[in-house]
Design a protein around this motif. Structure first.
Motif, PDB file in Angstrom:
ATOM      1  N   LEU A  78       0.808  -1.215   0.000  1.00  0.00           N
ATOM      2  CA  LEU A  78       0.000   0.000   0.000  1.00  0.00           C
ATOM      3  C   LEU A  78       0.847   1.274   0.000  1.00  0.00           C
ATOM      4  O   LEU A  78       0.323   2.357   0.249  1.00  0.00           O
ATOM      5  CB  LEU A  78      -0.946   0.013   1.208  1.00  0.00           C
ATOM      6  N   ASP A  79       2.137   1.155  -0.273  1.00  0.00           N
ATOM      7  CA  ASP A  79       2.984   2.334  -0.439  1.00  0.00           C
ATOM      8  C   ASP A  79       3.096   2.653  -1.922  1.00  0.00           C
ATOM      9  O   ASP A  79       3.287   1.749  -2.755  1.00  0.00           O
ATOM     10  CB  ASP A  79       4.380   2.099   0.144  1.00  0.00           C
ATOM     11  N   VAL A  80       2.982   3.945  -2.237  1.00  0.00           N
ATOM     12  CA  VAL A  80       3.049   4.367  -3.635  1.00  0.00           C
ATOM     13  C   VAL A  80       3.740   5.720  -3.704  1.00  0.00           C
ATOM     14  O   VAL A  80       3.532   6.582  -2.844  1.00  0.00           O
ATOM     15  CB  VAL A  80       1.635   4.434  -4.266  1.00  0.00           C
ATOM     16  N   ALA A  81       4.582   5.893  -4.701  1.00  0.00           N
ATOM     17  CA  ALA A  81       5.322   7.145  -4.885  1.00  0.00           C
ATOM     18  C   ALA A  81       5.061   7.683  -6.284  1.00  0.00           C
ATOM     19  O   ALA A  81       5.054   6.925  -7.260  1.00  0.00           O
ATOM     20  CB  ALA A  81       6.818   6.923  -4.671  1.00  0.00           C
ATOM     21  N   ILE A  82       4.848   8.994  -6.369  1.00  0.00           N
ATOM     22  CA  ILE A  82       4.683   9.645  -7.662  1.00  0.00           C
ATOM     23  C   ILE A  82       6.048   9.729  -8.341  1.00  0.00           C
ATOM     24  O   ILE A  82       7.031  10.150  -7.730  1.00  0.00           O
ATOM     25  CB  ILE A  82       4.091  11.057  -7.507  1.00  0.00           C
ATOM     26  N   GLN A  83       6.114   9.342  -9.595  1.00  0.00           N
ATOM     27  CA  GLN A  83       7.352   9.445 -10.365  1.00  0.00           C
ATOM     28  C   GLN A  83       7.337  10.752 -11.158  1.00  0.00           C
ATOM     29  O   GLN A  83       6.514  10.924 -12.055  1.00  0.00           O
ATOM     30  CB  GLN A  83       7.498   8.241 -11.304  1.00  0.00           C
ATOM     31  N   GLY A  84       8.239  11.657 -10.814  1.00  0.00           N
ATOM     32  CA  GLY A  84       8.262  12.948 -11.487  1.00  0.00           C
ATOM     33  C   GLY A  84       7.190  13.871 -10.947  1.00  0.00           C
ATOM     34  O   GLY A  84       6.880  13.889  -9.755  1.00  0.00           O
TER      35      GLY A  84
END
Length: 246
Positions: A78-84
């Motif tokens: 459930l971890d998510v990171a925006i790329q750019g």
């Protein structure tokens, strides 16, 4: 001398405010997805009945550093990171949409996908519901899929898709809760060009070393403003003595 007093006095006041901003940035150097705050000063003339000889300093803008932080691999579903560039959309307590880069998510007791602070994550069709006892996978485009535990991997069910937006940075303002919103109050449209990385989180974009150097420079500037006020007081005293003699 009159001009010196106003400039030094207001300069010292706003240097303390900028010092507080720098301290706030340092305190959030490990906060996921944090965006550093920026201050700038400008001189403004004092409008009065006397001669326009006085000026004071104001905090012209309180901006934001929108540069991206480093990505950290957590391996959590459930971890998510925006790329750019881009933002996750969450629903505030008043029902409005807010923007965040903090991608550490959780599932509430009612099965709703939320942030760690308890705000519902907005999908293309509203809040996203996660059924119990499933394995979650988040694709690059924000699509959330589930696989029931104990079944074959090909039994995949699409639960929804994260609403990913990328409004102009000039139209973004930081709210009192630390989240961002559009300055015009219009909800941003979903942007298909925004991508995410599952199992990762974005760190703060605060440069700790640079912030420490800034704090030292601000402390020296504050001492300089205090010395200017002391010199102005000394000049006033000597001028009074000369006038008394005449």
């Amino acid at each position: 001398m009159d001009r010196l007093i106003y400039t030094a006095m207001t300069g010292a006041k706003h240097i303390l405010e900028q010092q507080a901003t720098t301290s706030h940035n340092l305190a959030n150097s490990t906060t996921t997805g944090f965006r550093a705050q920026l201050d700038s000063f400008r001189a403004v003339p004092v409008i009065s009945e006397g001669l326009p000889t006085r000026a004071f300093v104001v905090d012209a803008t309180v901006g934001t550093d929108f540069s991206t932080g480093s990505l950290q691999n957590t391996g959590r579903d459930l971890d998510v990171a925006i790329q750019g560039k881009g933002w996750l959309v969450v629903q505030a307590d008043d029902g409005s949409e807010k923007l965040t880069r903090h991608g550490s998510l959780k599932v509430s007791e009612n099965g709703v996908l939320q942030t760690q602070s308890g705000l519902n994550v907005v999908g293309d069709g509203g809040p996203i519901t996660i059924p119990p006892e499933v394995t979650i996978a988040i694709a690059k485009d924000g699509t959330i899929s589930s696989i029931p535990m104990g079944t074959k991997p090909n039994a995949v069910q699409v639960l929804g898709r994260l609403k990913l937006v990328n409004p102009p940075e000039s139209n973004l303002v930081r709210d009192s809760d630390g989240l961002f919103k559009t300055a015009d109050g219009v909800n941003a449209d979903a942007d298909a060009a925004v991508s995410v990385a599952g199992g990762m989180l974005e760190g703060s974009n605060v440069n700790v070393v640079e912030s420490m150097v800034t704090m030292i420079n601000l402390a020296r500037q504050f001492e300089l403003q205090m010395k200017l006020l002391t010199n102005a007081e000394s000049n006033a005293t000597k001028a009074s003595q000369i006038l008394a003699l005449s």
